[in-house]
Design a protein around this motif. Structure first.
Motif, PDB file in Angstrom:
ATOM      1  N   SER A   7       0.573  -1.860  -0.147  1.00  0.00           N
ATOM      2  CA  SER A   7      -0.227   0.224  -0.164  1.00  0.00           C
ATOM      3  C   SER A   7       1.025   1.377  -0.261  1.00  0.00           C
ATOM      4  O   SER A   7       0.776   2.352  -0.386  1.00  0.00           O
ATOM      5  N   THR A   8       1.936   1.376   0.718  1.00  0.00           N
ATOM      6  CA  THR A   8       2.853   2.722   0.603  1.00  0.00           C
ATOM      7  C   THR A   8       3.742   2.973  -0.842  1.00  0.00           C
ATOM      8  O   THR A   8       4.752   3.605  -1.074  1.00  0.00           O
ATOM      9  N   TRP A   9       3.821   1.715  -1.302  1.00  0.00           N
ATOM     10  CA  TRP A   9       4.916   1.100  -3.162  1.00  0.00           C
ATOM     11  C   TRP A   9       4.715   2.399  -3.383  1.00  0.00           C
ATOM     12  O   TRP A   9       5.876   3.936  -4.127  1.00  0.00           O
ATOM     13  N   PHE A  10       3.539   2.951  -3.930  1.00  0.00           N
ATOM     14  CA  PHE A  10       2.864   3.919  -4.658  1.00  0.00           C
ATOM     15  C   PHE A  10       3.622   5.278  -4.344  1.00  0.00           C
ATOM     16  O   PHE A  10       4.134   6.708  -4.947  1.00  0.00           O
ATOM     17  N   ILE A  11       2.735   5.417  -2.728  1.00  0.00           N
ATOM     18  CA  ILE A  11       3.930   7.255  -2.265  1.00  0.00           C
ATOM     19  C   ILE A  11       5.683   6.837  -2.384  1.00  0.00           C
ATOM     20  O   ILE A  11       5.822   8.266  -2.546  1.00  0.00           O
ATOM     21  N   MET A  12       5.565   5.318  -1.707  1.00  0.00           N
ATOM     22  CA  MET A  12       7.615   5.582  -2.236  1.00  0.00           C
ATOM     23  C   MET A  12       7.836   5.496  -2.665  1.00  0.00           C
ATOM     24  O   MET A  12       8.971   7.260  -3.620  1.00  0.00           O
ATOM     25  N   ILE A  13       7.576   5.736  -4.019  1.00  0.00           N
ATOM     26  CA  ILE A  13       7.865   5.521  -5.977  1.00  0.00           C
ATOM     27  C   ILE A  13       7.343   6.968  -6.216  1.00  0.00           C
ATOM     28  O   ILE A  13       8.806   7.870  -6.826  1.00  0.00           O
ATOM     29  N   ILE A  14       6.750   7.391  -5.603  1.00  0.00           N
ATOM     30  CA  ILE A  14       6.096   9.204  -6.055  1.00  0.00           C
ATOM     31  C   ILE A  14       7.351   9.951  -5.652  1.00  0.00           C
ATOM     32  O   ILE A  14       8.107  10.866  -6.321  1.00  0.00           O
ATOM     33  N   SER A  15       7.622  10.006  -4.109  1.00  0.00           N
ATOM     34  CA  SER A  15       8.451  11.004  -2.984  1.00  0.00           C
ATOM     35  C   SER A  15      10.059  10.134  -3.719  1.00  0.00           C
ATOM     36  O   SER A  15      10.456  11.740  -3.909  1.00  0.00           O
ATOM     37  N   MET A  16       9.844   9.292  -4.183  1.00  0.00           N
ATOM     38  CA  MET A  16      11.553   8.934  -4.549  1.00  0.00           C
ATOM     39  C   MET A  16      11.939  10.039  -6.147  1.00  0.00           C
ATOM     40  O   MET A  16      13.192  10.357  -5.956  1.00  0.00           O
ATOM     41  N   ILE A  17      10.438   9.791  -6.834  1.00  0.00           N
ATOM     42  CA  ILE A  17      10.915  10.100  -8.023  1.00  0.00           C
ATOM     43  C   ILE A  17      11.308  11.907  -8.379  1.00  0.00           C
ATOM     44  O   ILE A  17      11.612  12.770  -8.535  1.00  0.00           O
ATOM     45  N   LEU A  18      10.199  12.707  -6.718  1.00  0.00           N
ATOM     46  CA  LEU A  18      10.535  14.354  -7.101  1.00  0.00           C
ATOM     47  C   LEU A  18      11.675  14.329  -5.932  1.00  0.00           C
ATOM     48  O   LEU A  18      12.133  15.379  -6.636  1.00  0.00           O
ATOM     49  N   THR A  19      12.421  13.488  -5.019  1.00  0.00           N
ATOM     50  CA  THR A  19      13.162  13.437  -4.508  1.00  0.00           C
ATOM     51  C   THR A  19      14.654  13.632  -5.907  1.00  0.00           C
ATOM     52  O   THR A  19      15.853  14.603  -5.917  1.00  0.00           O
ATOM     53  N   LEU A  20      14.944  12.639  -6.648  1.00  0.00           N
ATOM     54  CA  LEU A  20      15.902  12.953  -7.499  1.00  0.00           C
ATOM     55  C   LEU A  20      15.768  14.175  -8.500  1.00  0.00           C
ATOM     56  O   LEU A  20      16.696  14.693  -9.186  1.00  0.00           O
ATOM     57  N   PHE A  21      14.530  14.268  -9.073  1.00  0.00           N
ATOM     58  CA  PHE A  21      14.342  15.177  -9.981  1.00  0.00           C
ATOM     59  C   PHE A  21      14.675  16.668  -9.272  1.00  0.00           C
ATOM     60  O   PHE A  21      15.363  17.196  -9.798  1.00  0.00           O
ATOM     61  N   ILE A  22      14.315  17.076  -8.252  1.00  0.00           N
ATOM     62  CA  ILE A  22      14.882  18.069  -7.351  1.00  0.00           C
ATOM     63  C   ILE A  22      16.228  18.493  -7.220  1.00  0.00           C
ATOM     64  O   ILE A  22      16.655  19.413  -7.393  1.00  0.00           O
ATOM     65  N   LEU A  23      16.828  16.929  -7.450  1.00  0.00           N
ATOM     66  CA  LEU A  23      18.619  17.202  -6.526  1.00  0.00           C
ATOM     67  C   LEU A  23      18.791  17.481  -7.886  1.00  0.00           C
ATOM     68  O   LEU A  23      20.119  18.005  -8.230  1.00  0.00           O
ATOM     69  N   PHE A  24      18.717  16.858  -8.949  1.00  0.00           N
ATOM     70  CA  PHE A  24      19.241  16.681 -10.661  1.00  0.00           C
ATOM     71  C   PHE A  24      18.872  18.181 -10.636  1.00  0.00           C
ATOM     72  O   PHE A  24      20.062  19.065 -11.476  1.00  0.00           O
ATOM     73  N   GLN A  25      17.891  18.862 -10.603  1.00  0.00           N
ATOM     74  CA  GLN A  25      17.478  20.829 -10.957  1.00  0.00           C
ATOM     75  C   GLN A  25      18.534  21.478 -10.199  1.00  0.00           C
ATOM     76  O   GLN A  25      19.316  22.153 -10.799  1.00  0.00           O
ATOM     77  N   LEU A  26      18.962  20.825  -9.145  1.00  0.00           N
ATOM     78  CA  LEU A  26      20.407  21.727  -8.153  1.00  0.00           C
ATOM     79  C   LEU A  26      21.560  21.615  -8.742  1.00  0.00           C
ATOM     80  O   LEU A  26      21.953  22.297  -8.562  1.00  0.00           O
TER      81      LEU A  26
END
Length: 68
Positions: A7-26
């Protein structure tokens, strides 16, 4: 056997993608891009080599007529 709770996989995957996107933008925002992207005129300095001024025998057979 107990079932795997997914049940928590979707939230974990979305948060991981969002974190990677922010890190790459920085990372990308810290790179200094050149301001002038237009073509530039650069003066090319031709280096003079000792063999550039010499006439060598390499060109002799091509420039003469064929002898039979």
């Amino acid at each position: 056997m107990p079932q795997l709770d997914t049940s928590t996989w979707f939230i974990m995957i979305i948060s991981m993608i969002l974190t990677l996107f922010i890190l790459f933008q920085l990372k990308i925002s810290k790179y200094n891009y050149p301001h002038n992207t237009g073509p530039t005129m650069k003066l090319s300095h031709k280096t003079i080599t000792p063999w550039a001024k010499k006439w060598t025998k390499i060109y002799l057979p091509l420039s003469l007529y064929q002898q039979l």
